[in-house]
Every structure is written in C-alpha cells, then in structure tokens.
Scaffold this motif. Sequence first.
Motif, PDB file in Angstrom:
ATOM      1  N   ALA A  14       0.830  -1.208   0.000  1.00 38.06           N
ATOM      2  CA  ALA A  14       0.000   0.000   0.000  1.00 38.06           C
ATOM      3  C   ALA A  14       0.862   1.254   0.000  1.00 38.06           C
ATOM      4  N   ALA A  15       1.923   1.224   0.784  1.00 37.31           N
ATOM      5  CA  ALA A  15       2.813   2.391   0.831  1.00 37.31           C
ATOM      6  C   ALA A  15       3.492   2.611  -0.503  1.00 37.31           C
ATOM      7  N   SER A  16       3.946   1.540  -1.141  1.00 40.42           N
ATOM      8  CA  SER A  16       4.607   1.713  -2.436  1.00 40.42           C
ATOM      9  C   SER A  16       3.612   2.161  -3.486  1.00 40.42           C
ATOM     10  N   ALA A  17       2.371   1.696  -3.407  1.00 38.51           N
ATOM     11  CA  ALA A  17       1.346   2.121  -4.365  1.00 38.51           C
ATOM     12  C   ALA A  17       1.030   3.602  -4.195  1.00 38.51           C
ATOM     13  N   ALA A  18       1.108   4.084  -2.963  1.00 39.07           N
ATOM     14  CA  ALA A  18       0.819   5.496  -2.715  1.00 39.07           C
ATOM     15  C   ALA A  18       1.854   6.400  -3.385  1.00 39.07           C
ATOM     16  N   PHE A  19       3.040   5.875  -3.599  1.00 40.31           N
ATOM     17  CA  PHE A  19       4.082   6.669  -4.218  1.00 40.31           C
ATOM     18  C   PHE A  19       4.308   6.295  -5.682  1.00 40.31           C
ATOM     19  N   ALA A  20       3.452   5.450  -6.215  1.00 38.88           N
ATOM     20  CA  ALA A  20       3.646   4.970  -7.573  1.00 38.88           C
ATOM     21  C   ALA A  20       2.722   5.651  -8.578  1.00 38.88           C
ATOM     22  N   ASP A  21       2.044   6.707  -8.188  1.00 35.23           N
ATOM     23  CA  ASP A  21       1.154   7.412  -9.100  1.00 35.23           C
ATOM     24  C   ASP A  21       1.924   8.556  -9.729  1.00 35.23           C
ATOM     25  N   PRO A  22       2.310   8.420 -10.994  1.00 29.58           N
ATOM     26  CA  PRO A  22       3.138   9.456 -11.610  1.00 29.58           C
ATOM     27  C   PRO A  22       2.451  10.814 -11.692  1.00 29.58           C
ATOM     28  N   ILE A  23       1.141  10.835 -11.831  1.00 22.54           N
ATOM     29  CA  ILE A  23       0.439  12.120 -11.889  1.00 22.54           C
ATOM     30  C   ILE A  23       0.555  12.832 -10.553  1.00 22.54           C
ATOM     31  N   LEU A  24       0.285  12.113  -9.469  1.00 28.16           N
ATOM     32  CA  LEU A  24       0.397  12.732  -8.138  1.00 28.16           C
ATOM     33  C   LEU A  24       1.839  13.107  -7.824  1.00 28.16           C
ATOM     34  N   ASP A  25       2.777  12.261  -8.230  1.00 29.03           N
ATOM     35  CA  ASP A  25       4.195  12.539  -7.971  1.00 29.03           C
ATOM     36  C   ASP A  25       4.639  13.816  -8.690  1.00 29.03           C
ATOM     37  N   ARG A  26       4.282  13.952  -9.963  1.00 32.09           N
ATOM     38  CA  ARG A  26       4.715  15.143 -10.703  1.00 32.09           C
ATOM     39  C   ARG A  26       3.987  16.393 -10.222  1.00 32.09           C
ATOM     40  N   GLN A  27       2.720  16.237  -9.808  1.00 32.65           N
ATOM     41  CA  GLN A  27       2.007  17.390  -9.271  1.00 32.65           C
ATOM     42  C   GLN A  27       2.646  17.860  -7.964  1.00 32.65           C
ATOM     43  N   ALA A  28       3.048  16.929  -7.123  1.00 32.08           N
ATOM     44  CA  ALA A  28       3.712  17.293  -5.865  1.00 32.08           C
ATOM     45  C   ALA A  28       5.040  17.991  -6.142  1.00 32.08           C
ATOM     46  N   LEU A  29       5.801  17.473  -7.103  1.00 33.47           N
ATOM     47  CA  LEU A  29       7.079  18.081  -7.455  1.00 33.47           C
ATOM     48  C   LEU A  29       6.874  19.499  -7.983  1.00 33.47           C
ATOM     49  N   MET A  30       5.869  19.687  -8.824  1.00 38.92           N
ATOM     50  CA  MET A  30       5.615  21.008  -9.401  1.00 38.92           C
ATOM     51  C   MET A  30       5.058  21.986  -8.363  1.00 38.92           C
ATOM     52  N   LYS A  31       4.267  21.499  -7.431  1.00 40.58           N
ATOM     53  CA  LYS A  31       3.776  22.382  -6.359  1.00 40.58           C
ATOM     54  C   LYS A  31       4.935  22.864  -5.507  1.00 40.58           C
ATOM     55  N   GLU A  32       5.842  21.960  -5.199  1.00 41.32           N
ATOM     56  CA  GLU A  32       7.042  22.335  -4.442  1.00 41.32           C
ATOM     57  C   GLU A  32       7.845  23.363  -5.235  1.00 41.32           C
ATOM     58  N   ARG A  33       8.004  23.109  -6.521  1.00 42.99           N
ATOM     59  CA  ARG A  33       8.753  24.015  -7.397  1.00 42.99           C
ATOM     60  C   ARG A  33       8.094  25.389  -7.416  1.00 42.99           C
ATOM     61  N   GLY A  34       6.790  25.413  -7.562  1.00 46.26           N
ATOM     62  CA  GLY A  34       6.068  26.685  -7.598  1.00 46.26           C
ATOM     63  C   GLY A  34       6.218  27.482  -6.318  1.00 46.26           C
ATOM     64  N   LYS A  35       6.222  26.789  -5.193  1.00 48.74           N
ATOM     65  CA  LYS A  35       6.389  27.463  -3.900  1.00 48.74           C
ATOM     66  C   LYS A  35       7.773  28.102  -3.797  1.00 48.74           C
TER      67      LYS A  35
END
Length: 145
Positions: A14-35
């Motif tokens: 379950a933990a690995s699946a939570a981090f295996a969504d490329p859409i959520l991963d890239r959105q998190a990276l871009m939100k961090e970048r935007g901040k």
Amino acid sequence: MRKLVIAISMLALAASAAFADPILDRQALMKERGKIVGGISKVVKDEEPFDAAAVLTQLQALQANAEKFDADALFPSGSDTGDTTAAPKIWEDMAGFKAVEDKYLADIKAATAAAPADVDTLKTQFGAIASNCGTCHQTYRVKKG
C-alpha cells in the motif's frame, strides 16, 4: 506470525502504491517548485528584501527539486489521462520536453553556482529560469479553465 508477515507485506504494498502514481508525484514536485519560485519571485519583485544567504538557500532548494525531475518516471506512457494538465505534446515530443527541463536545470545550477550577491544579478538569473518555466507551460501544459 504468518498474519503479521501478511499484514506487513500489505502495508508495504500500500505504501509503495501510494508513491507509484506518476500524476500525483509530478504534481507534488511542481507544487514544491512553484512554492520555491514564488519565494524567489517576491525578492525579484522587491516585495521582500534581498538576503544573499536566503536567496542561495532557495536556489539550492530549486536545484534539488529540479534534480528530482525524471521525465521517464513522472510521465510514463499512459499517464496522460486523468486529473492532469500535462499536454499530449509531452508524449509526442519527449526529447524536446526533456531538453526544456535540462536547460531549466542548467540555468538553476548556473544561478546557484554564481550565488547572486545583489538583487540585480538575481533578477537576470531569475529571468532565465522563469523563461524556461514559461516555455514549458506554453508548450507542454494544458491551460485549465
């Protein structure tokens, strides 16, 4: 004992699946970048005072963020549908997309290495960085709304 092993395995899956969504991963990276970009932008716009050490820390954070960007992992085939603003052009021109990100990283590394000593130097460096953002957003992002 067997139930414990199964439960731990299920939690790990379950933990690995939570981090295996490329859409959520890239959105998190871009939100961090935007901040981070938003923080630097406030200094560039004279909304916050220039502090060389703080600016360098922000540039280092931006570089670390950019170094985490892996187009193959974040934009795999099939991740072009769903809750995403990624344009189909990404998958049609992956080499061009990667080239834009490579230039972005190179400009951030140059700004970080130069450690801007004043706001005017930062404005020049930030202009190059921000132009990469604009290029990518115009070419490889679908506008919402």
